[in-house]
Design a protein around this motif. Structure first.
Motif, PDB file in Angstrom:
ATOM      1  N   VAL A 173      13.760   8.880 -27.671  1.00 58.90           N
ATOM      2  CA  VAL A 173      14.775   9.886 -27.311  1.00 58.90           C
ATOM      3  C   VAL A 173      14.989  10.819 -28.498  1.00 58.90           C
ATOM      4  CG1 VAL A 173      15.940   8.380 -25.657  1.00 58.90           C
ATOM      5  CG2 VAL A 173      16.810   8.509 -27.994  1.00 58.90           C
ATOM      6  N   LEU A 174      14.538  10.395 -29.685  1.00 58.14           N
ATOM      7  CA  LEU A 174      14.597  11.268 -30.859  1.00 58.14           C
ATOM      8  C   LEU A 174      13.735  12.509 -30.667  1.00 58.14           C
ATOM      9  CD1 LEU A 174      14.428   8.678 -33.771  1.00 58.14           C
ATOM     10  CD2 LEU A 174      16.304  10.254 -33.294  1.00 58.14           C
ATOM     11  N   ASN A 175      12.642  12.373 -29.867  1.00 56.22           N
ATOM     12  CA  ASN A 175      11.736  13.515 -29.686  1.00 56.22           C
ATOM     13  C   ASN A 175      12.442  14.710 -29.049  1.00 56.22           C
ATOM     14  OD1 ASN A 175       9.788  15.258 -28.192  1.00 56.22           O
ATOM     15  ND2 ASN A 175       8.285  13.943 -29.159  1.00 56.22           N
ATOM     16  N   PRO A 176      12.984  14.586 -27.815  1.00 60.06           N
ATOM     17  CA  PRO A 176      13.694  15.738 -27.258  1.00 60.06           C
ATOM     18  C   PRO A 176      14.974  16.080 -28.011  1.00 60.06           C
ATOM     19  CG  PRO A 176      13.919  13.831 -25.814  1.00 60.06           C
ATOM     20  CD  PRO A 176      12.913  13.477 -26.847  1.00 60.06           C
ATOM     21  N   ALA A 177      15.603  15.053 -28.647  1.00 56.47           N
ATOM     22  CA  ALA A 177      16.831  15.323 -29.415  1.00 56.47           C
ATOM     23  C   ALA A 177      16.519  16.221 -30.616  1.00 56.47           C
ATOM     24  CB  ALA A 177      17.459  14.010 -29.874  1.00 56.47           C
ATOM     25  N   ILE A 178      15.444  15.883 -31.351  1.00 56.17           N
ATOM     26  CA  ILE A 178      15.018  16.713 -32.493  1.00 56.17           C
ATOM     27  C   ILE A 178      14.592  18.097 -31.992  1.00 56.17           C
ATOM     28  CG2 ILE A 178      13.218  16.993 -34.259  1.00 56.17           C
ATOM     29  CD1 ILE A 178      13.243  13.874 -34.503  1.00 56.17           C
ATOM     30  N   GLN A 179      13.852  18.100 -30.869  1.00 57.96           N
ATOM     31  CA  GLN A 179      13.384  19.362 -30.282  1.00 57.96           C
ATOM     32  C   GLN A 179      14.558  20.284 -29.946  1.00 57.96           C
ATOM     33  OE1 GLN A 179      11.125  18.697 -26.705  1.00 57.96           O
ATOM     34  NE2 GLN A 179      11.353  20.796 -26.021  1.00 57.96           N
ATOM     35  N   PHE A 180      15.576  19.749 -29.250  1.00 55.94           N
ATOM     36  CA  PHE A 180      16.733  20.567 -28.871  1.00 55.94           C
ATOM     37  C   PHE A 180      17.563  20.970 -30.088  1.00 55.94           C
ATOM     38  CE2 PHE A 180      15.781  19.788 -24.527  1.00 55.94           C
ATOM     39  CZ  PHE A 180      16.520  20.699 -23.788  1.00 55.94           C
ATOM     40  N   MET A 181      17.666  20.074 -31.074  1.00 60.07           N
ATOM     41  CA  MET A 181      18.414  20.390 -32.284  1.00 60.07           C
ATOM     42  C   MET A 181      17.775  21.587 -33.009  1.00 60.07           C
ATOM     43  SD  MET A 181      19.112  18.008 -35.663  1.00 60.07           S
ATOM     44  CE  MET A 181      17.403  18.114 -36.221  1.00 60.07           C
ATOM     45  N   ILE A 182      16.445  21.557 -33.167  1.00 60.95           N
ATOM     46  CA  ILE A 182      15.739  22.651 -33.851  1.00 60.95           C
ATOM     47  C   ILE A 182      15.798  23.923 -32.999  1.00 60.95           C
ATOM     48  CG2 ILE A 182      13.470  23.445 -34.665  1.00 60.95           C
ATOM     49  CD1 ILE A 182      12.858  20.470 -35.320  1.00 60.95           C
ATOM     50  N   TYR A 183      15.588  23.762 -31.683  1.00 63.58           N
ATOM     51  CA  TYR A 183      15.601  24.916 -30.771  1.00 63.58           C
ATOM     52  C   TYR A 183      16.959  25.622 -30.780  1.00 63.58           C
ATOM     53  CZ  TYR A 183      15.225  27.592 -26.421  1.00 63.58           C
ATOM     54  OH  TYR A 183      15.220  28.601 -25.498  1.00 63.58           O
ATOM     55  N   GLU A 184      18.028  24.849 -30.620  1.00 60.42           N
ATOM     56  CA  GLU A 184      19.374  25.436 -30.607  1.00 60.42           C
ATOM     57  C   GLU A 184      19.723  26.028 -31.975  1.00 60.42           C
ATOM     58  OE1 GLU A 184      21.525  25.759 -28.068  1.00 60.42           O
ATOM     59  OE2 GLU A 184      20.187  24.816 -26.623  1.00 60.42           O
ATOM     60  N   GLY A 185      19.281  25.355 -33.060  1.00 59.91           N
ATOM     61  CA  GLY A 185      19.534  25.845 -34.416  1.00 59.91           C
ATOM     62  C   GLY A 185      18.841  27.185 -34.676  1.00 59.91           C
ATOM     63  N   LEU A 186      17.578  27.284 -34.250  1.00 56.66           N
ATOM     64  CA  LEU A 186      16.837  28.536 -34.431  1.00 56.66           C
ATOM     65  C   LEU A 186      17.434  29.660 -33.579  1.00 56.66           C
ATOM     66  CD1 LEU A 186      13.159  27.182 -34.503  1.00 56.66           C
ATOM     67  CD2 LEU A 186      14.433  28.161 -36.419  1.00 56.66           C
ATOM     68  N   LYS A 187      17.910  29.298 -32.377  1.00 55.04           N
ATOM     69  CA  LYS A 187      18.583  30.296 -31.524  1.00 55.04           C
ATOM     70  C   LYS A 187      19.829  30.851 -32.213  1.00 55.04           C
ATOM     71  CE  LYS A 187      19.540  29.508 -27.126  1.00 55.04           C
ATOM     72  NZ  LYS A 187      19.762  28.748 -25.848  1.00 55.04           N
ATOM     73  N   ARG A 188      20.600  29.949 -32.816  1.00 61.46           N
ATOM     74  CA  ARG A 188      21.821  30.387 -33.525  1.00 61.46           C
ATOM     75  C   ARG A 188      21.478  31.302 -34.691  1.00 61.46           C
ATOM     76  NH1 ARG A 188      23.630  25.131 -32.273  1.00 61.46           N
ATOM     77  NH2 ARG A 188      22.845  24.296 -34.238  1.00 61.46           N
ATOM     78  N   GLN A 189      20.400  30.960 -35.415  1.00 60.77           N
ATOM     79  CA  GLN A 189      19.993  31.775 -36.562  1.00 60.77           C
ATOM     80  C   GLN A 189      19.568  33.179 -36.135  1.00 60.77           C
ATOM     81  OE1 GLN A 189      20.088  31.199 -39.950  1.00 60.77           O
ATOM     82  NE2 GLN A 189      21.291  29.417 -39.315  1.00 60.77           N
ATOM     83  N   LEU A 190      18.795  33.253 -35.046  1.00 63.38           N
ATOM     84  CA  LEU A 190      18.317  34.551 -34.567  1.00 63.38           C
ATOM     85  C   LEU A 190      19.450  35.425 -34.014  1.00 63.38           C
ATOM     86  CD1 LEU A 190      14.995  33.482 -32.797  1.00 63.38           C
ATOM     87  CD2 LEU A 190      15.199  34.857 -34.866  1.00 63.38           C
ATOM     88  N   ARG A 191      20.490  34.753 -33.493  1.00 59.68           N
ATOM     89  CA  ARG A 191      21.623  35.497 -32.925  1.00 59.68           C
ATOM     90  C   ARG A 191      22.738  35.743 -33.939  1.00 59.68           C
ATOM     91  NH1 ARG A 191      22.113  32.004 -27.345  1.00 59.68           N
ATOM     92  NH2 ARG A 191      20.809  33.312 -26.031  1.00 59.68           N
TER      93      ARG A 191
END
Length: 312
Positions: A179-197
């Motif tokens: 479950v760490l796989n999608p958790a890490i994936q979503f954490m990085i994805y949401e983090g990068l989205k916040r940075q770009l916005r």
């Protein structure tokens, strides 16, 4: 009352349907790459080659449609799995944040919680689709026992009859770790989205969504790949599990033994056999999935807002 409205909210349903549709479409496009990855993970005697070479070998030996063997059960499982994951992720996020901006820590915890629910509910579907996908394959390992399932329901019946109900949850322990796989994936994805916005709230471009989805999945896959290999082996059902009463101890011992045996026989690189095919498939699939997910969700919310405005 507030919690109930978040759990059964329209927003969570839109995110869940968008995620399910996006993942099913993306997996269908890149399905042959997943076939190559799974074959390398399970068939230990098959030499690791480039992904195109493996696919060419499979087509030559087993026919043109062989790379799409098991497509239907995989798509059914993926649709259910992603619907549950996206629904839980956005429900939990809405109820825990209560309007506050999310952080990498809250994204990771939310992702882990959603992943645990998803694993416990959908593991039987993934066990069945792993068996169906590998059925009829030409294996290099002579120890692998052939199976004869006529479809999803027949596979369920035969597994329960011959191996017991518990066999439907084979590989649950590494799946819970994964479950760490999608958790890490979503954490990085949401983090990068916040940075770009940052500083400028805006809708991301298609290219930006595709790239951050690809980066997030590449990191998550590389970190957790050895456990994904063990998960595939256990789901295939050819590994003799310990008969200990404690399922947790049995699962721990199975994961430890399989990791050590593979490392001993093939070196540390043996734990990453098939990673090239997995990265190619999973990164492209995740990138396309996130792109479709964002576009479908955004379009649905815009339409809903438009009709709501017209009604008022």
């Amino acid at each position: 009352m507030t919690m109930a409205s978040e759990v059964f909210s329209y927003e969570s349903l839109v995110h869940a349907v968008s995620g399910a549709v996006g993942s099913v479409t993306a997996m269908t496009v890149f399905f042959p790459l997943d076939t190559a990855r799974l074959r390398l993970q399970v068939d230990e005697n098959r030499k690791a080659k480039s992904t195109p070479a493996i696919l060419a070998e499979i087509i030559k030996e087993e026919g043109l449609l062989a790379p799409y063997r098991g497509w239907f059960p995989v798509i059914c499982s993926l649709c259910c799995s992603n619907f549950i994951y996206f629904y839980c992720f956005h429900c939990l996020k809405a109820s825990w944040q209560k309007g506050n901006q999310s952080t990498p820590r809250t994204d990771l915890i939310t992702g882990i919680a959603a992943g645990i629910v998803n694993v416990l509910v959908t593991t039987p579907l993934w066990v069945v689709n792993t068996r169906l996908k590998l059925q009829g394959s030409n294996f290099r390992n002579a120890d692998i026992r052939p199976t004869n399932y006529s479809g999803i329901l027949d596979a369920f019946v035969q597994i329960i009859r011959d191996e017991g109900v518990g066999a439907l949850w084979n590989g649950t322990f590494p799946s819970l770790l994964l479950v760490l796989n999608p958790a890490i994936q979503f954490m990085i994805y949401e983090g990068l989205k916040r940075q770009l916005r940052k500083g400028v709230p805006r809708e991301l471009s298609s290219l930006e969504v595709f790239l951050i989805g690809a980066v997030a999945k590449a990191v998550a896959t590389s970190v957790t790949y050895p456990l994904q290999t063990i998960q595939s082996v256990l789901r295939f059902g050819q590994y003799n599990m310990s008969t200990e009463k404690s399922k947790l101890l049995s699962g721990l011992r199975a994961v430890k033994c399989l990791l050590l045996n593979r490392a001993r026989r093939y070196g540390m690189l043996g734990l990453f056999k098939g990673l090239e095919a997995k990265l190619l498939q999973t990164v492209l699939t995740a990138a396309l999935m996130f792109l479709l997910y964002e576009k479908i969700a955004s379009c649905t919310f815009r339409l809903a807002k438009h009709f709501t405005t017209q009604d008022t």
